[in-house]
Design a protein around this motif. Structure first.
Motif, PDB file in Angstrom:
ATOM      1  N   CYS A 213       0.719  -1.134  -0.045  1.00  7.42           N
ATOM      2  CA  CYS A 213       0.065   0.050   0.108  1.00  7.42           C
ATOM      3  C   CYS A 213       0.803   1.085  -0.035  1.00  7.42           C
ATOM      4  CB  CYS A 213      -0.913   0.004   1.279  1.00  7.42           C
ATOM      5  SG  CYS A 213      -1.979  -1.370   1.359  1.00  7.42           S
ATOM      6  N   ALA A 214       0.374   2.203  -0.655  1.00 11.88           N
ATOM      7  CA  ALA A 214       0.803   3.664  -0.587  1.00 11.88           C
ATOM      8  C   ALA A 214       0.607   4.547   0.625  1.00 11.88           C
ATOM      9  CB  ALA A 214       0.746   4.413  -1.588  1.00 11.88           C
ATOM     10  N   ILE A 215      -0.411   4.151   1.336  1.00 16.17           N
ATOM     11  CA  ILE A 215      -0.900   4.736   2.605  1.00 16.17           C
ATOM     12  C   ILE A 215      -1.223   3.917   3.722  1.00 16.17           C
ATOM     13  CG2 ILE A 215      -3.002   6.135   3.408  1.00 16.17           C
ATOM     14  CD1 ILE A 215      -3.837   6.721   0.148  1.00 16.17           C
ATOM     15  N   LEU A 216      -0.697   4.599   4.767  1.00 15.88           N
ATOM     16  CA  LEU A 216      -0.662   3.775   5.915  1.00 15.88           C
ATOM     17  C   LEU A 216      -1.765   3.277   6.508  1.00 15.88           C
ATOM     18  CD1 LEU A 216       1.044   2.433   8.201  1.00 15.88           C
ATOM     19  CD2 LEU A 216       0.829   4.814   9.445  1.00 15.88           C
ATOM     20  N   GLU A 217      -2.834   4.039   6.332  1.00 17.93           N
ATOM     21  CA  GLU A 217      -4.116   3.523   6.858  1.00 17.93           C
ATOM     22  C   GLU A 217      -4.670   2.735   6.205  1.00 17.93           C
ATOM     23  OE1 GLU A 217      -2.988   6.899   6.323  1.00 17.93           O
ATOM     24  OE2 GLU A 217      -3.011   7.406   8.495  1.00 17.93           O
ATOM     25  N   ASP A 218      -4.400   2.578   4.740  1.00 17.15           N
ATOM     26  CA  ASP A 218      -5.020   1.331   4.074  1.00 17.15           C
ATOM     27  C   ASP A 218      -4.240   0.097   4.580  1.00 17.15           C
ATOM     28  OD1 ASP A 218      -6.481   3.257   2.883  1.00 17.15           O
ATOM     29  OD2 ASP A 218      -5.243   3.129   0.866  1.00 17.15           O
ATOM     30  N   ALA A 219      -2.973   0.132   4.797  1.00 21.50           N
ATOM     31  CA  ALA A 219      -2.219  -0.961   5.063  1.00 21.50           C
ATOM     32  C   ALA A 219      -2.601  -1.282   6.502  1.00 21.50           C
ATOM     33  CB  ALA A 219      -0.716  -0.604   5.277  1.00 21.50           C
ATOM     34  N   GLU A 220      -2.923  -0.598   7.397  1.00 23.29           N
ATOM     35  CA  GLU A 220      -3.532  -0.732   8.708  1.00 23.29           C
ATOM     36  C   GLU A 220      -4.917  -1.609   8.481  1.00 23.29           C
ATOM     37  OE1 GLU A 220      -3.178   2.774  10.719  1.00 23.29           O
ATOM     38  OE2 GLU A 220      -1.195   2.189  11.538  1.00 23.29           O
ATOM     39  N   GLU A 221      -5.629  -1.301   7.775  1.00 23.36           N
ATOM     40  CA  GLU A 221      -6.976  -1.766   7.465  1.00 23.36           C
ATOM     41  C   GLU A 221      -6.951  -3.090   7.095  1.00 23.36           C
ATOM     42  OE1 GLU A 221     -10.908  -0.797   4.973  1.00 23.36           O
ATOM     43  OE2 GLU A 221      -9.808   0.899   5.564  1.00 23.36           O
ATOM     44  N   ILE A 222      -5.930  -3.280   6.109  1.00 23.81           N
ATOM     45  CA  ILE A 222      -5.689  -4.751   5.489  1.00 23.81           C
ATOM     46  C   ILE A 222      -5.186  -5.421   6.280  1.00 23.81           C
ATOM     47  CG2 ILE A 222      -4.577  -5.983   3.740  1.00 23.81           C
ATOM     48  CD1 ILE A 222      -4.716  -3.304   1.870  1.00 23.81           C
ATOM     49  N   CYS A 223      -4.293  -5.127   7.364  1.00 19.72           N
ATOM     50  CA  CYS A 223      -3.625  -6.059   8.367  1.00 19.72           C
ATOM     51  C   CYS A 223      -4.770  -6.388   9.495  1.00 19.72           C
ATOM     52  CB  CYS A 223      -2.406  -4.847   9.064  1.00 19.72           C
ATOM     53  SG  CYS A 223      -1.734  -5.924  10.361  1.00 19.72           S
ATOM     54  N   ALA A 224      -5.864  -5.446   9.772  1.00 17.86           N
ATOM     55  CA  ALA A 224      -6.758  -5.792  10.660  1.00 17.86           C
ATOM     56  C   ALA A 224      -7.767  -6.905   9.974  1.00 17.86           C
ATOM     57  CB  ALA A 224      -7.394  -4.538  11.181  1.00 17.86           C
ATOM     58  N   TYR A 225      -8.038  -6.679   8.601  1.00 20.43           N
ATOM     59  CA  TYR A 225      -8.659  -7.720   8.138  1.00 20.43           C
ATOM     60  C   TYR A 225      -8.182  -9.267   8.191  1.00 20.43           C
ATOM     61  CZ  TYR A 225     -10.902 -10.573   4.252  1.00 20.43           C
ATOM     62  OH  TYR A 225     -11.252 -11.332   3.369  1.00 20.43           O
ATOM     63  N   HIS A 226      -6.938  -9.079   7.760  1.00 22.68           N
ATOM     64  CA  HIS A 226      -6.088 -10.419   7.826  1.00 22.68           C
ATOM     65  C   HIS A 226      -6.094 -11.006   9.313  1.00 22.68           C
ATOM     66  CE1 HIS A 226      -4.936 -10.957   3.617  1.00 22.68           C
ATOM     67  NE2 HIS A 226      -4.678  -9.559   3.719  1.00 22.68           N
ATOM     68  N   THR A 227      -5.586 -10.115  10.448  1.00 24.02           N
ATOM     69  CA  THR A 227      -5.643 -10.716  11.707  1.00 24.02           C
ATOM     70  C   THR A 227      -7.052 -11.014  12.217  1.00 24.02           C
ATOM     71  OG1 THR A 227      -4.026  -8.920  11.969  1.00 24.02           O
ATOM     72  CG2 THR A 227      -5.426  -9.790  14.116  1.00 24.02           C
ATOM     73  N   ASP A 228      -8.095 -10.599  11.517  1.00 28.41           N
ATOM     74  CA  ASP A 228      -9.733 -10.932  12.086  1.00 28.41           C
ATOM     75  C   ASP A 228     -10.008 -12.178  11.423  1.00 28.41           C
ATOM     76  OD1 ASP A 228     -10.144  -8.809  13.710  1.00 28.41           O
ATOM     77  OD2 ASP A 228     -11.137  -7.718  12.356  1.00 28.41           O
ATOM     78  N   MET A 229      -9.564 -12.440  10.166  1.00 29.37           N
ATOM     79  CA  MET A 229      -9.887 -13.550   9.416  1.00 29.37           C
ATOM     80  C   MET A 229      -9.139 -14.852  10.127  1.00 29.37           C
ATOM     81  SD  MET A 229     -11.979 -13.103   7.147  1.00 29.37           S
ATOM     82  CE  MET A 229     -12.073 -14.626   6.158  1.00 29.37           C
ATOM     83  N   MET A 230      -8.077 -14.583  10.954  1.00 27.51           N
ATOM     84  CA  MET A 230      -7.417 -15.736  11.459  1.00 27.51           C
ATOM     85  C   MET A 230      -7.778 -15.831  13.019  1.00 27.51           C
ATOM     86  SD  MET A 230      -5.601 -17.145   9.094  1.00 27.51           S
ATOM     87  CE  MET A 230      -4.786 -18.180  10.149  1.00 27.51           C
ATOM     88  N   ASN A 231      -9.035 -15.366  13.471  1.00 26.41           N
ATOM     89  CA  ASN A 231      -9.059 -15.256  14.861  1.00 26.41           C
ATOM     90  C   ASN A 231     -10.404 -16.229  14.922  1.00 26.41           C
ATOM     91  OD1 ASN A 231     -10.542 -14.864  17.241  1.00 26.41           O
ATOM     92  ND2 ASN A 231     -10.283 -12.603  17.152  1.00 26.41           N
ATOM     93  N   PRO A 232     -10.620 -17.447  15.463  1.00 29.86           N
ATOM     94  CA  PRO A 232     -11.679 -18.576  15.685  1.00 29.86           C
ATOM     95  C   PRO A 232     -12.493 -17.989  16.452  1.00 29.86           C
ATOM     96  CG  PRO A 232      -9.281 -19.460  16.152  1.00 29.86           C
ATOM     97  CD  PRO A 232      -9.180 -17.956  16.090  1.00 29.86           C
ATOM     98  N   ALA A 233     -12.416 -17.238  17.451  1.00 24.57           N
ATOM     99  CA  ALA A 233     -13.581 -16.608  18.242  1.00 24.57           C
ATOM    100  C   ALA A 233     -14.341 -15.914  17.364  1.00 24.57           C
ATOM    101  CB  ALA A 233     -13.110 -15.678  19.385  1.00 24.57           C
ATOM    102  N   LEU A 234     -13.908 -15.145  16.164  1.00 24.67           N
ATOM    103  CA  LEU A 234     -14.908 -14.246  15.410  1.00 24.67           C
ATOM    104  C   LEU A 234     -15.504 -15.324  14.403  1.00 24.67           C
ATOM    105  CD1 LEU A 234     -12.810 -11.324  14.433  1.00 24.67           C
ATOM    106  CD2 LEU A 234     -14.528 -11.108  16.115  1.00 24.67           C
ATOM    107  N   TRP A 235     -14.996 -16.300  13.872  1.00 24.92           N
ATOM    108  CA  TRP A 235     -15.814 -17.459  13.146  1.00 24.92           C
ATOM    109  C   TRP A 235     -16.870 -17.970  14.165  1.00 24.92           C
ATOM    110  CZ3 TRP A 235     -14.916 -18.521   7.977  1.00 24.92           C
ATOM    111  CH2 TRP A 235     -13.982 -17.837   7.780  1.00 24.92           C
ATOM    112  N   ALA A 236     -16.601 -18.410  15.422  1.00 23.67           N
ATOM    113  CA  ALA A 236     -17.629 -18.892  16.130  1.00 23.67           C
ATOM    114  C   ALA A 236     -18.859 -17.851  16.422  1.00 23.67           C
ATOM    115  CB  ALA A 236     -16.982 -19.136  17.562  1.00 23.67           C
TER     116      ALA A 236
END
Length: 69
Positions: free
Chosen positions: A35-58
């Motif tokens: 990403c060129a913009i830090l905020e975009d990168a942080e949003e994508i990072c948060a998305y990936h982190t959430d996708m790997m969280n079993p509690a959110l899937w439950a």
């Protein structure tokens, strides 16, 4: 496994990096997005982190499958 946002000096961009441990216990990073913009990168990072969280899937009634993720 974890995700971080790292600055790439040579390319002057923000990289979203997935970190995993090897069998020997060393951390290995792989760039999963750029990403060129830090905020975009942080949003994508948060998305990936959430996708790997079993509690959110439950919470949504789905079974988390680490091999599929």
């Amino acid at each position: 496994m974890r995700f971080t946002v790292e600055w790439h000096d040579k390319a002057e961009r923000w990289d979203v990096v997935r970190w995993a441990t090897t069998a020997e216990g060393a951390w290995v990073g792989t760039t999963v997005d750029r990403c060129a913009i830090l905020e975009d990168a942080e949003e994508i990072c948060a998305y990936h982190t959430d996708m790997m969280n079993p509690a959110l899937w439950a919470e949504v009634g789905c079974e988390f499958d680490r091999e599929m993720a």
